[in-house]
Design an enzyme around this catalytic site. Structure first.
Site, mmCIF file in Angstrom:
data_model
loop_
_atom_site.group_PDB
_atom_site.id
_atom_site.type_symbol
_atom_site.label_atom_id
_atom_site.label_comp_id
_atom_site.label_asym_id
_atom_site.label_seq_id
_atom_site.Cartn_x
_atom_site.Cartn_y
_atom_site.Cartn_z
ATOM 1 N N HIS A 13 0.865 -1.190 0.000
ATOM 2 C CA HIS A 13 0.000 0.000 0.000
ATOM 3 C C HIS A 13 0.894 1.230 0.000
ATOM 4 C CE1 HIS A 13 -3.736 2.210 1.805
ATOM 5 N NE2 HIS A 13 -3.023 3.004 1.019
ATOM 6 N N HIS A 15 1.623 5.272 -1.762
ATOM 7 C CA HIS A 15 1.264 6.439 -2.571
ATOM 8 C C HIS A 15 2.540 7.055 -3.142
ATOM 9 C CE1 HIS A 15 -2.968 6.742 -1.161
ATOM 10 N NE2 HIS A 15 -2.472 6.213 -0.051
ATOM 11 N N LEU A 16 2.581 7.223 -4.453
ATOM 12 C CA LEU A 16 3.715 7.876 -5.097
ATOM 13 C C LEU A 16 3.356 9.221 -5.705
ATOM 14 C CD1 LEU A 16 5.615 4.934 -6.850
ATOM 15 C CD2 LEU A 16 6.188 6.110 -4.717
ATOM 16 N N ASN A 41 -5.270 7.053 -6.460
ATOM 17 C CA ASN A 41 -6.054 8.263 -6.168
ATOM 18 C C ASN A 41 -5.317 9.533 -6.592
ATOM 19 O OD1 ASN A 41 -4.212 7.796 -4.048
ATOM 20 N ND2 ASN A 41 -5.445 8.966 -2.585
ATOM 21 N N HIS A 136 -10.326 0.843 1.523
ATOM 22 C CA HIS A 136 -10.221 1.860 2.577
ATOM 23 C C HIS A 136 -11.498 1.722 3.395
ATOM 24 C CE1 HIS A 136 -8.965 5.920 4.189
ATOM 25 N NE2 HIS A 136 -10.197 5.780 4.662
ATOM 26 N N HIS A 174 -4.736 -0.749 5.920
ATOM 27 C CA HIS A 174 -4.435 0.073 7.094
ATOM 28 C C HIS A 174 -5.460 -0.156 8.217
ATOM 29 C CE1 HIS A 174 -7.323 2.580 5.010
ATOM 30 N NE2 HIS A 174 -6.430 3.164 4.239
ATOM 31 N N ASP A 247 1.106 2.636 3.618
ATOM 32 C CA ASP A 247 0.241 3.783 3.319
ATOM 33 C C ASP A 247 1.059 5.071 3.361
ATOM 34 O OD1 ASP A 247 -2.037 5.217 2.648
ATOM 35 O OD2 ASP A 247 -2.815 5.298 4.688
ATOM 36 N N HIS A 251 3.032 14.526 1.317
ATOM 37 C CA HIS A 251 2.417 15.823 1.033
ATOM 38 C C HIS A 251 3.494 16.891 1.189
ATOM 39 C CE1 HIS A 251 -1.845 14.592 1.013
ATOM 40 N NE2 HIS A 251 -1.565 13.827 2.046
ATOM 41 N N ALA A 263 -4.212 14.702 5.321
ATOM 42 C CA ALA A 263 -3.991 13.441 6.027
ATOM 43 C C ALA A 263 -2.953 12.608 5.296
ATOM 44 C CB ALA A 263 -5.304 12.671 6.139
#
EC number: 3.5.2.3
Length: 345
Positions: A13, A15-16, A41, A136, A174, A247, A251, A263
């Site tokens: 899990h 995010h790139l 996303n 999720h 998660h 996860d 940011h 978040a």
């Protein structure tokens, strides 16, 4: 134990992001992990095989020369996802799952599912194709306490989903509650769970007491200490269907340190050190290798990575920030020292 050798881990899990931020963070993840399930996303979300192929090429183009990191792509489930798109995804060879975001549950989830009954045909196709659904697991709505979203989702959405689709493989991602931990360590062979380092190490007091700490803020939000203890027990239990999923969610610093902060905890570069800290606290370091390197591939039907990495008991100084393209990204535990680090030969 002062060293621990394990299969080179995968992140189930991750995010790139995209653009300049992706160019900065993709090499940081690739330095630690062999493969990763890449979250879809983006804006706009990755809803088709064609979009997933293009995103995959952008990720590969951001990696340093000689990198063997493999992005495992996912599609973003919507009310309009067609069975035909699911069949194309399963045949692609590079799309490995479909992600369910309830509309409004987290970052860039506005295009998410409003009613799972609208996705019945797509989910039935996933059953036929053996394509897992990554969830999720939070119900949304103004009437729901933010700390109760996961348990409400399990009771009201997940259990009926499992009943309607008896052959659907599902990952509750998660996991944050004792209820979720009990569910994914049960007897249902279709159901697995991922656990983040922050949910194994921290509770909501760590987020809120003594001042709001924006870099501990993620969704689902940190829960009670009793939940954290249940998560740690599940993750370190040796159960074959629990595995690593950071996860990790970068940011820009200004988007976190603001009046309405985003978040997400950024952990990819230091994830193994954080997991080692959690597993050592539970007296279960010997089980980290299965959690990080074997259980995930077994669930997805992929080979265990032949390469190994070694963790050593030596201080790791977490930097105040990492490069993030246009603006730095602040990691969890910025400026602190961790007890374990990856051995650099």
């Amino acid at each position: 134990m002062d060293t621990l050798t394990l299969p080179r881990p995968d992140d189930w899990h991750l995010h790139l992001r995209d653009g300049a931020l992706m160019q900065a963070v993709a090499p940081q993840a690739a330095a630690v992990f062999s493969r990763a399930i890449i979250m879809p996303n983006l804006q706009p979300p990755v809803t088709t095989v064609e979009q997933a192929a293009a995103y995959r090429q952008r990720i590969l183009g951001a990696l340093p020369a000689g990198s063997t990191f493999e992005p495992l792509m996912t599609l973003y489930l919507t009310d309009k996802t067609s069975p035909e798109e699911i069949v194309r995804a399963a045949a692609s060879g590079f799309v490995h799952a479909v992600k369910l975001y309830p509309a409004g549950a987290t970052t860039h989830s506005d295009a998410g599912v409003t009613d799972l009954l609208l996705c019945y045909d797509a989910l039935a196709a996933m059953e036929e194709q053996g394509l897992p659904l990554l969830i999720h697991g939070e119900r949304t709505g103004p009437e729901l306490d933010i700390f109760e979203r996961e348990t409400a989702f399990i009771d009201d959405v997940l259990q009926p989903l499992l009943d309607r689709h008896p052959r659907l493989k599902v990952v509750l991602e998660h996991v944050t509650t004792a209820v979720g931990a009990e569910l994914v360590t049960g007897d249902d062979p279709r159901l697995a769970g991922t656990f983040t380092p922050q949910h194994l190490l921290y509770n909501r007091n760590d987020l809120l007491v003594g001042g709001l700490k924006p870099h501990y803020y993620c969704m689902p939000i940190l829960k009670r200490e009793a939940d954290r203890e249940a998560l740690l027990e599940a993750a370190t239990s040796g159960h074959p269907r629990v595995f690593l999923g950071t996860d990790s969610a970068p940011h820009p610093r200004g988007a976190k340190e603001s009046a309405c902060g985003c978040a997400g905890c950024y952990t990819a570069p230091i994830a193994l050190s954080l997991y080692a800290e959690a597993f050592e606290a539970a007296g279960a370091l010997e089980r980290l290798a299965d959690f990080a390197g074997r259980n995930g591939p077994a669930f997805y039907g992929l080979p265990v990575n032949p390469e190994t990495v070694t963790l050593e008991r030596a201080p790791l100084e977490v930097p105040a920030s990492y490069p993030g393209g246009d603006e730095p990204v602040v990691p969890l535990r910025a400026g602190e020292s961790l007890a374990w680090r990856l051995h650099q030969p």
